[in-house]
Write a protein that holds these residues in place. Structure first.
Motif, PDB file in Angstrom:
ATOM      1  N   ASP A  32       0.863  -1.167   0.000  1.00  0.00           N
ATOM      2  CA  ASP A  32       0.000   0.000   0.000  1.00  0.00           C
ATOM      3  C   ASP A  32       0.908   1.229   0.000  1.00  0.00           C
ATOM      4  O   ASP A  32       2.050   1.168   0.467  1.00  0.00           O
ATOM      5  CB  ASP A  32      -0.884  -0.021   1.249  1.00  0.00           C
ATOM      6  CG  ASP A  32      -1.617   1.285   1.465  1.00  0.00           C
ATOM      7  OD1 ASP A  32      -2.342   1.720   0.551  1.00  0.00           O
ATOM      8  OD2 ASP A  32      -1.457   1.873   2.550  1.00  0.00           O
ATOM      9  N   ARG A  33       0.433   2.343  -0.521  1.00  0.00           N
ATOM     10  CA  ARG A  33       1.291   3.529  -0.577  1.00  0.00           C
ATOM     11  C   ARG A  33       1.076   4.473   0.603  1.00  0.00           C
ATOM     12  O   ARG A  33       1.986   4.722   1.374  1.00  0.00           O
ATOM     13  CB  ARG A  33       1.080   4.292  -1.892  1.00  0.00           C
ATOM     14  CG  ARG A  33       2.191   5.307  -2.136  1.00  0.00           C
ATOM     15  CD  ARG A  33       2.115   5.904  -3.519  1.00  0.00           C
ATOM     16  NE  ARG A  33       1.216   7.042  -3.591  1.00  0.00           N
ATOM     17  CZ  ARG A  33       1.083   7.821  -4.659  1.00  0.00           C
ATOM     18  NH1 ARG A  33       1.764   7.556  -5.758  1.00  0.00           N
ATOM     19  NH2 ARG A  33       0.253   8.834  -4.667  1.00  0.00           N
ATOM     20  N   ASP A  40       0.600   9.610   4.895  1.00  0.00           N
ATOM     21  CA  ASP A  40      -0.719   9.791   4.299  1.00  0.00           C
ATOM     22  C   ASP A  40      -1.117  11.262   4.334  1.00  0.00           C
ATOM     23  O   ASP A  40      -1.516  11.790   5.375  1.00  0.00           O
ATOM     24  CB  ASP A  40      -1.750   8.952   5.048  1.00  0.00           C
ATOM     25  CG  ASP A  40      -3.112   8.951   4.364  1.00  0.00           C
ATOM     26  OD1 ASP A  40      -3.212   9.515   3.254  1.00  0.00           O
ATOM     27  OD2 ASP A  40      -4.056   8.392   4.929  1.00  0.00           O
ATOM     28  N   THR A  74      -2.992   0.828  -4.382  1.00  0.00           N
ATOM     29  CA  THR A  74      -3.419   1.955  -3.550  1.00  0.00           C
ATOM     30  C   THR A  74      -4.739   2.541  -4.019  1.00  0.00           C
ATOM     31  O   THR A  74      -5.107   2.411  -5.189  1.00  0.00           O
ATOM     32  CB  THR A  74      -2.321   3.051  -3.573  1.00  0.00           C
ATOM     33  OG1 THR A  74      -2.665   4.105  -2.671  1.00  0.00           O
ATOM     34  CG2 THR A  74      -2.154   3.626  -4.967  1.00  0.00           C
ATOM     35  N   GLY A 145       0.196  -3.429   4.260  1.00  0.00           N
ATOM     36  CA  GLY A 145      -0.495  -2.151   4.372  1.00  0.00           C
ATOM     37  C   GLY A 145      -0.667  -1.737   5.823  1.00  0.00           C
ATOM     38  O   GLY A 145      -0.279  -2.473   6.740  1.00  0.00           O
ATOM     39  N   ASP A 150      -6.471  -3.320   4.023  1.00  0.00           N
ATOM     40  CA  ASP A 150      -5.406  -3.867   3.176  1.00  0.00           C
ATOM     41  C   ASP A 150      -5.311  -5.391   3.288  1.00  0.00           C
ATOM     42  O   ASP A 150      -5.338  -6.079   2.260  1.00  0.00           O
ATOM     43  CB  ASP A 150      -4.070  -3.195   3.514  1.00  0.00           C
ATOM     44  CG  ASP A 150      -4.087  -1.702   3.254  1.00  0.00           C
ATOM     45  OD1 ASP A 150      -4.611  -1.283   2.206  1.00  0.00           O
ATOM     46  OD2 ASP A 150      -3.579  -0.941   4.101  1.00  0.00           O
TER      47      ASP A 150
END
Length: 202
Positions: A32-33, A40, A74, A145, A150
Motif C-alpha cells: 500500500d502507498r 498519508d 493503492t 499495508g 489492506d
C-alpha cells in the motif's frame, strides 16, 4: 447504475521476474502507498509533501535484494474529483519513485466512495489486477499495508496480508488481524523468511 471500470493498471517502472514456482519465497510483494510507504497526506498533489514512512526504503530494498518483484496497490479517491489532477498524480508518483526506486507494477483505484467499483479496498481489484501483470498467482503474493482494509483486500484476492499499524490504525483492525508487525523492515523479514517467529508480531 453501471459500476465504473476496475483499477488503473499503470505501467511498471522496471521488469522483474518472480521466483520459481517451487521457491518458498513470495512470488511478489505489493505495498500500500499512503500510510505504508509514504506519509498519508489526503489528496496530495504536491511532490514536496511526500515523506517516506520509517523503514520504507530498507523494506523495499530488502524485497528487491531477495529477487521478488515489488509493486504498489493503492486507493486515490481524490482522482474522481480532480484532486489531485492527473499531472499532479504523475508528479507525486515520480517523487515517490526517486527515493524508493522503480516498481514492477502500480495498481490504483481512482474511484470515490459510493461509486460501486470493485477495486476500492477492501475489494480485491488492485491485487487481482497486479498479479497477472507480474505473471504471479495471488496465492504466492503478499500485500503489506497499514489499515485493516489492506489485509482484507489481500484475503479476498487469495493473497497473504500483513498489516503494519500506524497511529491512524483503529484498535479493532489490530485485534482482528492474524498478526501485526511493528515496522516495515520487520514485516518484510517475516514474509521473506518463514523461520522468523511470528512472536515478533503484535
Amino acid at each position: 447504475m453501471t459500476p465504473p471500470p476496475g483499477p488503473s493498471l499503470l505501467p511498471g517502472d522496471v521488469r522483474q521476474h518472480a521466483h520459481a514456482p517451487d521457491s518458498p519465497l513470495p512470488a511478489a510483494v505489493l505495498f500500500d502507498r499512503h500510510g505504508t510507504l509514504v506519509a498519508d497526506v489526503p489528496h496530495n498533489g504536491d511532490p514536496s509533501r511526500v515523506a517516506l514512512m520509517p523503514g520504507a526504503r530498507e523494506a523495499v530494498d530488502t524485497v528487491r535484494a531477495a529477487g521478488a518483484p515489488v509493486g504498489v496497490v493503492t486507493d486515490q479517491p481524490g482522482v474522481a474529483r480532480g484532486l489531485p489532477t492527473r499531472r499532479e498524480v504523475e508528479d507525486v508518483r515520480l517523487r515517490v519513485t526517486e527515493p524508493l526506486g522503480p516498481f514492477a507494477v502500480r495498481a490504483v483505484c481512482p474511484h470515490g466512495p459510493g461509486q460501486g467499483c470493485g477495486c476500492r479496498t477492501p475489494a480485491p481489484g488492485p491485487v487481482l489486477a497486479a498479479c497477472p501483470r507480474l505473471a504471479v498467482p495471488p496465492g504466492r503474493t503478499v500485500v503489506i499495508g497499514d489499515i485493516g482494509a489492506d489485509p482484507e483486500a489481500a484475503r479476498a484476492a487469495g493473497a497473504r496480508g500483513v498489516p503494519v499499524p500506524t497511529d491512524v490504525t483503529r484498535a479493532e483492525e489490530v485485534t482482528t488481524a492474524d498478526a501485526t508487525v511493528a515496522d516495515l523492515p520487520r514485516a518484510v523479514r517475516l514474509v521473506l523468511d518463514p523461520a522468523v517467529p511470528t512472536g515478533e508480531a503484535r
